[in-house]
Design an enzyme around this catalytic site. Structure first.
Site, PDB file in Angstrom:
ATOM      1  N   CYS A  33       0.803  -1.216   0.000  1.00 42.85           N
ATOM      2  CA  CYS A  33       0.000   0.000   0.000  1.00 42.85           C
ATOM      3  C   CYS A  33       0.842   1.276   0.000  1.00 42.85           C
ATOM      4  CB  CYS A  33      -0.909   0.015   1.220  1.00 42.85           C
ATOM      5  SG  CYS A  33       0.025   0.009   2.746  1.00 42.85           S
ATOM      6  N   ASP A  35       2.372   2.533   2.573  1.00 42.60           N
ATOM      7  CA  ASP A  35       2.410   3.170   3.897  1.00 42.60           C
ATOM      8  C   ASP A  35       3.766   2.931   4.560  1.00 42.60           C
ATOM      9  OD1 ASP A  35      -0.143   3.908   3.428  1.00 42.60           O
ATOM     10  OD2 ASP A  35      -1.061   2.397   4.704  1.00 42.60           O
ATOM     11  N   CYS A  58      -2.650   3.665   7.299  1.00 43.53           N
ATOM     12  CA  CYS A  58      -4.083   3.529   7.531  1.00 43.53           C
ATOM     13  C   CYS A  58      -4.387   3.420   9.031  1.00 43.53           C
ATOM     14  CB  CYS A  58      -4.589   2.293   6.812  1.00 43.53           C
ATOM     15  SG  CYS A  58      -4.011   0.776   7.579  1.00 43.53           S
ATOM     16  N   CYS A 102      -1.251  -4.826   7.807  1.00 40.73           N
ATOM     17  CA  CYS A 102      -0.941  -3.530   8.419  1.00 40.73           C
ATOM     18  C   CYS A 102      -0.214  -3.709   9.747  1.00 40.73           C
ATOM     19  CB  CYS A 102      -2.213  -2.727   8.631  1.00 40.73           C
ATOM     20  SG  CYS A 102      -3.277  -2.667   7.180  1.00 40.73           S
TER      21      CYS A 102
HETATM   22 FE1  FES Z   1      -1.259   0.277   4.365  1.00 42.96          FE
HETATM   23 FE2  FES Z   1      -2.745  -0.608   6.281  1.00 42.96          FE
HETATM   24  S1  FES Z   1      -3.351  -0.254   4.226  1.00 42.96           S
HETATM   25  S2  FES Z   1      -0.653  -0.250   6.342  1.00 42.96           S
END
Ligand code: FES
Length: 124
Positions: A33, A35, A58, A102
């Site tokens: 993602c 992140d 997220c 995550c």
């Molecule tokens: Fe990226 Fe949760 S969607 S860490």
């Protein structure tokens, strides 16, 4: 979708921020993602005396980071190194299957911070 514990940690994250005098810093990111997370630890007598995190991710990632900081504060670094992604997710009372990855960010960042601490110890 999220249980009350996850929502609480997302809305009121514990130990958020930066430690300017950290003994170890761990970064990680999710290819899935994009992140990212940075985790800072302060170590005294081989125990995690203080911990902070910055997560650009997220809600589940923020909740996982927050829970992880509560789990590791005061723990010996050897014990903290054993903490798994699953234990973080379990401590949160579970995450939706699509959000399980995550919780990886939090444990991975912690492990990287401990590795960084050990490398700095070895270098000194
Ligand atoms: Fe990226 Fe949760 S969607 S860490």
């Amino acid at each position: 979708m999220y249980n009350e514990t996850v929502i609480d940690h997302f809305n009121n994250p514990r130990n958020i921020g930066e430690l300017s005098d950290a003994d170890g810093v761990g970064e990680t990111g999710s290819f899935k993602c994009g992140d990212t997370m940075v985790l800072y630890i302060k170590v005294k007598n081989e125990r995690i005396e203080d911990v902070r995190f910055q997560t650009y991710g997220c809600g589940a990632a923020i909740a996982s980071s927050s829970m992880l900081t509560e789990m590791v504060k005061g723990k010996k670094i050897d014990e903290a190194m054993q903490i798994t992604n699953q234990e973080v997710a379990d401590a949160l009372g579970g995450l939706p299957p699509l959000k399980l990855h995550c919780s990886n960010l939090a444990a991975d960042a912690l492990h990287n911070a401990i590795i960084d601490y050990r490398q700095k110890q070895g270098a000194s």
